[in-house]
Design an enzyme around this catalytic site. Sequence first.
Site, mmCIF file in Angstrom:
data_model
loop_
_atom_site.group_PDB
_atom_site.id
_atom_site.type_symbol
_atom_site.label_atom_id
_atom_site.label_comp_id
_atom_site.label_asym_id
_atom_site.label_seq_id
_atom_site.Cartn_x
_atom_site.Cartn_y
_atom_site.Cartn_z
ATOM 1 N N LYS A 137 0.827 -1.204 0.000
ATOM 2 C CA LYS A 137 0.000 0.000 0.000
ATOM 3 C C LYS A 137 0.873 1.272 0.000
ATOM 4 C CE LYS A 137 -3.948 -2.146 -0.045
ATOM 5 N NZ LYS A 137 -3.527 -3.538 -0.273
HETATM 6 C C1 LIG Z 1 -9.851 -3.215 -1.785
HETATM 7 C C2 LIG Z 1 -9.175 -3.907 -0.628
HETATM 8 N N1 LIG Z 1 -9.846 -4.045 0.527
HETATM 9 C C3 LIG Z 1 -9.299 -4.627 1.607
HETATM 10 C C4 LIG Z 1 -8.016 -5.140 1.561
HETATM 11 C C5 LIG Z 1 -7.466 -5.826 2.765
HETATM 12 O O1 LIG Z 1 -6.407 -5.118 3.335
HETATM 13 P P1 LIG Z 1 -5.552 -5.796 4.493
HETATM 14 O O2 LIG Z 1 -4.590 -6.736 3.837
HETATM 15 O O3 LIG Z 1 -4.866 -4.659 5.184
HETATM 16 O O4 LIG Z 1 -6.507 -6.495 5.382
HETATM 17 C C6 LIG Z 1 -7.278 -5.025 0.391
HETATM 18 C C7 LIG Z 1 -5.919 -5.558 0.319
HETATM 19 O O5 LIG Z 1 -5.279 -5.658 -0.674
HETATM 20 C C8 LIG Z 1 -7.867 -4.393 -0.730
HETATM 21 O O6 LIG Z 1 -7.196 -4.252 -1.883
#
Ligand SMILES: Cc1ncc(COP(=O)(O)O)c(C=O)c1O
Length: 406
Positions: free
Chosen positions: A205
């Site tokens: 990210k």
């Molecule tokens: C659109 C979206 N939502 C949620 C997530 C989940 O993030 P995390 O890995 O921090 O839980 C991601 C991860 O790539 C994502 O791209």
Amino acid sequence: MLRARRFDAAVMKVPFSPPDIRQEDIDAVVDVLRSGWITTGPVSRQFEAALAAYMGVHQAVTVNSCTAALELALRALGVGPGDEVIVPAYTYTASAAVVEHVGAQVVLVDTAPGEYRPDIPTILAAVTERTKAVIVVDIAGVPFPADDLRTALEGSRPAGRLGVLDRMERPAVIVDGAHSLGATRKGMRAGQLGDFTAFSFHAVKNLTTGEGGALCWRPDLEIDDDVATRLVRRLSLHGQTKDALAKTQAGQWEYDIIERGYKSNMPDILAALGLSQLGRYDEMLATRRGLIAGYADGLAGLATVLPHAGTEFLSSAHLAMVDLGALAPHRQQIINHMAEAGISTNVHYKPLPLLTAYRSNFDIVDFPNAHAQYLAELTLPLHTLLTDESLEYVIASFREAVERAA
Ligand SMILES: Cc1ncc(COP(=O)(O)O)c(C=O)c1O
């Protein structure tokens, strides 16, 4: 015209999204390692305060992922069995899986034609009296008009109350802001648009803590900030009334467990990395926005780069998503050609109904727009270590791949 062979393909390697870790980040983490306190404590609190100030909200609570933050929002709202939550079909599994984690039902909606997100009328058509929340996604960092959605939902009164928002007369709007830290819409920063917003600090990210996330709520929400903060923190720590730092103060051992909760708090080691990156985040955003503009210029006439700025919004430039249009049938050839040139690309996203875990409940034929968007999508490398030379190389390689495919 630029040619990839102008570059030495044997030495060029363009990773998709490596972390940009500087000496100041390393020093901040080492300071915590040496401090005698490494789990959730003073640095996590500092990071939360800095995030809240950055987003222009009253409070942010840091956790170990965006997934946990989304789930905590649903739990704080009391969403559970018998409730429905509307989620776009075009997203990563996390946006939908959390709904099932709390025992509620996922209602998927299709995207608007030619877009990566649903339009508001499509969401409204899916609302029933069991709809407790709508989760929308800021795909690529482009903020969803969650403020407009809130207004449009007024009048759709859900049966039953909404936990921490017990006076709310409409379904809650939860933004999956995994991609959108720093994006703005109508002068409001991401975090201020939905009722709740969840952010990701995963390794790929814009701002990373390795793994991590944060939950915040808009500043004008009718909510008691202290009550909500205590609730979300407690839900992220087993339902325990005291965190580890409070418990280790002399004589303060005793605690209670109010609910049998999960554990998703963010340790200070990770918060130190996030806090350090946040200090230069605007500079990182500027770099990313410049790179997106470079792709848009370089690919003009060949393919369409998702716009990251408009009259009402500026995205956080998280993903360089490209619509291949007529070149869609050649996507895998293009990916292979670029891979041979040492360039990592990606596809965002395979709509949920195409994935094994969702196939038994959903059929992709009911989501034709999401399917068409997916078939034509290709994501190019985008990160703050990408040099101008690498950007030119990616563009030249893409052009070459297209010429070969044609
Ligand atoms: C659109 C979206 N939502 C949620 C997530 C989940 O993030 P995390 O890995 O921090 O839980 C991601 C991860 O790539 C994502 O791209």
